[in-house]
Design an enzyme around this catalytic site. Structure first.
Site, mmCIF file in Angstrom:
data_model
loop_
_atom_site.group_PDB
_atom_site.id
_atom_site.type_symbol
_atom_site.label_atom_id
_atom_site.label_comp_id
_atom_site.label_asym_id
_atom_site.label_seq_id
_atom_site.Cartn_x
_atom_site.Cartn_y
_atom_site.Cartn_z
ATOM 1 N N GLY A 185 2.413 -7.904 -13.837
ATOM 2 C CA GLY A 185 1.948 -6.799 -14.631
ATOM 3 C C GLY A 185 0.379 -6.811 -13.614
ATOM 4 O O GLY A 185 -0.163 -6.679 -13.940
ATOM 5 N N GLY A 194 -13.106 -9.173 -33.448
ATOM 6 C CA GLY A 194 -11.958 -9.225 -32.221
ATOM 7 C C GLY A 194 -11.321 -9.504 -31.455
ATOM 8 O O GLY A 194 -12.228 -10.425 -30.594
ATOM 9 N N HIS A 229 -35.437 5.848 -5.805
ATOM 10 C CA HIS A 229 -34.798 5.168 -4.915
ATOM 11 C C HIS A 229 -35.544 3.951 -4.254
ATOM 12 O O HIS A 229 -36.400 3.684 -4.637
ATOM 13 C CB HIS A 229 -35.608 5.963 -3.786
ATOM 14 C CG HIS A 229 -34.918 5.310 -2.572
ATOM 15 N ND1 HIS A 229 -33.538 5.446 -1.315
ATOM 16 C CD2 HIS A 229 -35.674 4.788 -1.242
ATOM 17 C CE1 HIS A 229 -33.709 4.856 -0.624
ATOM 18 N NE2 HIS A 229 -35.582 4.973 -0.100
HETATM 19 P P1 NAI Z 1 -1.207 -2.541 -18.989
HETATM 20 O O1 NAI Z 1 -0.384 -1.141 -19.432
HETATM 21 O O2 NAI Z 1 -2.650 -1.912 -18.399
HETATM 22 O O3 NAI Z 1 -0.555 -3.113 -17.700
HETATM 23 C C1 NAI Z 1 1.126 -3.270 -17.287
HETATM 24 C C2 NAI Z 1 2.058 -3.049 -16.339
HETATM 25 O O4 NAI Z 1 2.779 -4.553 -16.022
HETATM 26 C C3 NAI Z 1 2.360 -1.954 -15.940
HETATM 27 O O5 NAI Z 1 1.490 -1.840 -14.492
HETATM 28 C C4 NAI Z 1 3.759 -2.519 -15.693
HETATM 29 O O6 NAI Z 1 4.457 -0.988 -15.325
HETATM 30 C C5 NAI Z 1 3.831 -3.580 -15.397
HETATM 31 N N1 NAI Z 1 4.784 -4.538 -15.456
HETATM 32 C C6 NAI Z 1 5.656 -4.140 -16.897
HETATM 33 N N2 NAI Z 1 6.645 -4.978 -17.168
HETATM 34 C C7 NAI Z 1 7.357 -6.021 -16.653
HETATM 35 C C8 NAI Z 1 7.882 -6.068 -15.975
HETATM 36 N N3 NAI Z 1 8.563 -7.322 -16.082
HETATM 37 N N4 NAI Z 1 7.241 -6.765 -14.512
HETATM 38 C C9 NAI Z 1 6.109 -6.788 -13.643
HETATM 39 N N5 NAI Z 1 5.575 -5.693 -13.844
HETATM 40 C C10 NAI Z 1 5.802 -4.581 -15.313
HETATM 41 O O7 NAI Z 1 -1.475 -2.799 -19.817
HETATM 42 P P2 NAI Z 1 -2.449 -4.370 -19.526
HETATM 43 O O8 NAI Z 1 -2.485 -4.561 -18.006
HETATM 44 O O9 NAI Z 1 -1.354 -5.524 -20.366
HETATM 45 O O10 NAI Z 1 -3.152 -4.283 -21.238
HETATM 46 C C11 NAI Z 1 -3.549 -3.558 -22.323
HETATM 47 C C12 NAI Z 1 -4.235 -2.534 -22.061
HETATM 48 O O11 NAI Z 1 -5.062 -2.676 -22.452
HETATM 49 C C13 NAI Z 1 -4.077 -1.343 -21.512
HETATM 50 O O12 NAI Z 1 -4.175 -0.726 -22.374
HETATM 51 C C14 NAI Z 1 -5.597 -1.125 -21.255
HETATM 52 O O13 NAI Z 1 -5.889 -0.593 -20.297
HETATM 53 C C15 NAI Z 1 -6.164 -1.704 -21.369
HETATM 54 N N6 NAI Z 1 -7.373 -3.075 -21.182
HETATM 55 C C16 NAI Z 1 -8.072 -2.129 -20.545
HETATM 56 C C17 NAI Z 1 -9.509 -3.026 -19.810
HETATM 57 C C18 NAI Z 1 -10.354 -2.830 -19.626
HETATM 58 O O14 NAI Z 1 -10.331 -1.309 -19.379
HETATM 59 N N7 NAI Z 1 -11.115 -3.142 -18.420
HETATM 60 C C19 NAI Z 1 -9.756 -4.440 -19.934
HETATM 61 C C20 NAI Z 1 -8.896 -4.826 -20.712
HETATM 62 C C21 NAI Z 1 -7.332 -4.284 -21.134
#
Ligand code: NAI
Length: 460
Positions: free
Chosen positions: A174, A38, A436
């Site tokens: 974002g 995936g 350690h």
């Molecule tokens: P996200 O929801 O974490 O972040 C998207 C961001 O874009 C938010 O901060 C939002 O306020 C902002 N945003 C929305 N519209 C906007 C605009 N027009 N202009 C400027 N900013 C805007 O989503 P993301 O980063 O795309 O990740 C998707 C999912 O995948 C999340 O649930 C994330 O937790 C998960 N993920 C987790 C990872 C990890 O745990 N290491 C790695 C990659 C993804």
């Protein structure tokens, strides 16, 4: 052909569930239209971490003169870097295929959709019959009106991970997890990176405390990643100066490529939900009960398709819970205890409640902290930036949460995750002898600090 279970989607939810159900002796078919593993394996967790590790060398080489080792300017060969990253992905994909085979799971390469009760129609024209069906079709990146992934100037995270080029100027829309992880990688590759975030703070929706956020913001700035808060991207124009993004704040940002990382949405369209009456919410998330069963009896759903954190390990945990349920065993999955690791520089990892959330929830807390700068191992690694923090219930000492911001935080959080999951106290961590010199000593010292008895920091 009738199966006990047909799983649609071979990501970390679907394939893990299928393997466990195979181990339990069920007759399973796994339907996958693209590649086993995936998004996580092909366009998410794994390739980003391969690139994170590879590009970390560039950052480290820059620091090395401080301890008397100097390299020349790094020369980055994108093609070889891509080949290497793909090699990592291929090894893991092959591994999944052989594990599925070893557990007698029939893998079917096709697009599958619900086609009435107990039936899955395949793009090949065939129909499978199943006693139960598991939907594990994952999620896809969201677009913003005016910004289309079909525009060559606009990148999705998939495009960024394809490593076709290192743009001179990259604008990331974002400041969430994907935006900051890819900003880190591209900055190390040499792009001038600007991040614009709609809200007042980066990483909204992640329960990272004030201290962690301010350290991360400082560190992003020190790397040269320019973060603008309260800047909502509104429009995009192609100009002589490249792609120009206008924000609602009135500011405008010129760049060579624009990475759109504004969230993901569940892949719930086109999978035949209506044929059996599976209910979804307004945003398309499939609704499930405590056994992950949808409103259609015998149809279950897991992973990014259902509400909850969009994390690979959450999807896998749901897949395992479901397999256990099919075998007649009820297992608990506490969503509030799912840890998270974010691969920025420094890394961020957390589990359970932050200090602020614990207080907000009415807990009387004891907080313990320990800085990386006081750890021999961290200093020897030239990684003085960061801290360990534990939050415990004052009266009982039960660990409510932990946050680690610093080198290898993603690996270090698991000790706290085991403790929180099992209701252990900070004393359980503090009393265990830790080797350690190692980084996990930082968590032990933070636990000692919560008890007012840390050795290598002042106990306040
Ligand atoms: P996200 O929801 O974490 O972040 C998207 C961001 O874009 C938010 O901060 C939002 O306020 C902002 N945003 C929305 N519209 C906007 C605009 N027009 N202009 C400027 N900013 C805007 O989503 P993301 O980063 O795309 O990740 C998707 C999912 O995948 C999340 O649930 C994330 O937790 C998960 N993920 C987790 C990872 C990890 O745990 N290491 C790695 C990659 C993804």
């Amino acid at each position: 052909m009738t199966y006990d279970v047909v799983v649609i989607g071979g990501g970390p939810g679907g394939y893990v569930s299928a393997i466990r159900m195979g181990q339990l002796g069920l007759k399973i078919a796994l339907v996958e239209k693209a590649k086993l593993g995936g998004v996580c394996l092909h366009w998410g967790c794994v390739p980003t971490k391969a690139l994170y590790a590879a590009t970390r060398l560039v950052a480290r080489a820059k620091e090395a003169p401080a301890y008397g080792i100097a390299f020349g300017e790094p020369r980055i060969e994108l093609e070889r870097l891509t080949t290497w990253k793909e090699g990592v992905v291929r090894r893991l994909t092959d591994g999944i295929a052989s594990l599925l085979k070893a557990n007698a799971v029939t893998v079917i390469e096709a697009e599958g959709r619900l086609a009435g009760p107990g039936r899955v129609a395949l793009s090949s024209g065939e129909t499978l019959e199943a006693r139960r069906i598991v939907l594990a079709t994952g999620s896809s990146p969201v677009e913003v009106p005016g910004f289309c992934f079909s525009d060559p100037a606009v990148w999705s995270s998939d495009k960024a991970l394809a490593l076709s080029e290192v743009p001179e100027r990259l604008l990331v829309i974002g400041g969430g997890v994907i935006g900051l992880e890819l900003a880190t990688i591209y900055r190390r590759l040499g792009s001038a990176v600007t991040v614009i975030e709609l809200l007042q703070e980066i990483l909204p929706g992640i329960d990272l405390g004030r201290r962690g956020l301010s350290l991360l913001r400082r560190s992003l700035a020190a790397q040269g990643i320019d973060v603008h808060l309260e800047a909502a991207a509104e429009s995009l124009a192609a100009t002589a100066d490249g792609a120009v993004v206008r924000a609602r704040s009135g500011e405008s940002f010129a760049a060579d490529r624009v990475l759109l990382a504004v969230g993901r949405r569940p892949n719930s369209l086109g999978i035949g939900l209506e044929t059996v009456g599976v209910a979804a919410d307004r945003r398309g998330f499939v609704l499930v009960d405590e056994h992950l069963e949808t409103s259609a009896p015998g149809v279950f759903a897991i992973g990014d398709l259902v509400p909850g954190p969009m994390l690979a390990h959450k999807a896998s945990a749901e897949g395992l819970k479901l397999a256990a349920w099919f075998a007649g065993e009820e297992t608990a999955l506490d969503y509030s205890l799912i840890p998270q690791a974010i691969f920025t520089d420094p890394e961020v990892a957390l589990v359970g409640l932050s200090e602020e959330s614990a207080r907000g929830a009415g807990h009387e807390v004891a907080v313990g902290r320990f800085p990386y700068a006081s750890l021999g191992k961290a200093l020897g690694m030239n990684e003085p930036e960061g801290f360990f923090q534990v939050v415990a219930e004052r009266k009982t000492g039960r660990l409510l949460g932990a946050q680690i911001v610093g080198a290898e935080a993603s690996d270090l959080i698991s000790e706290a995750a085991v403790a929180v999951e099992n209701g252990l106290t900070v004393a359980a961590i503090a009393d265990a002898v830790h080797p350690h010199p190692t980084l996990p000593e930082g968590l032990k010292e933070a636990a000692e600090n919560a008890l007012g008895r840390a050795i290598h920091t002042a106990n306040r």
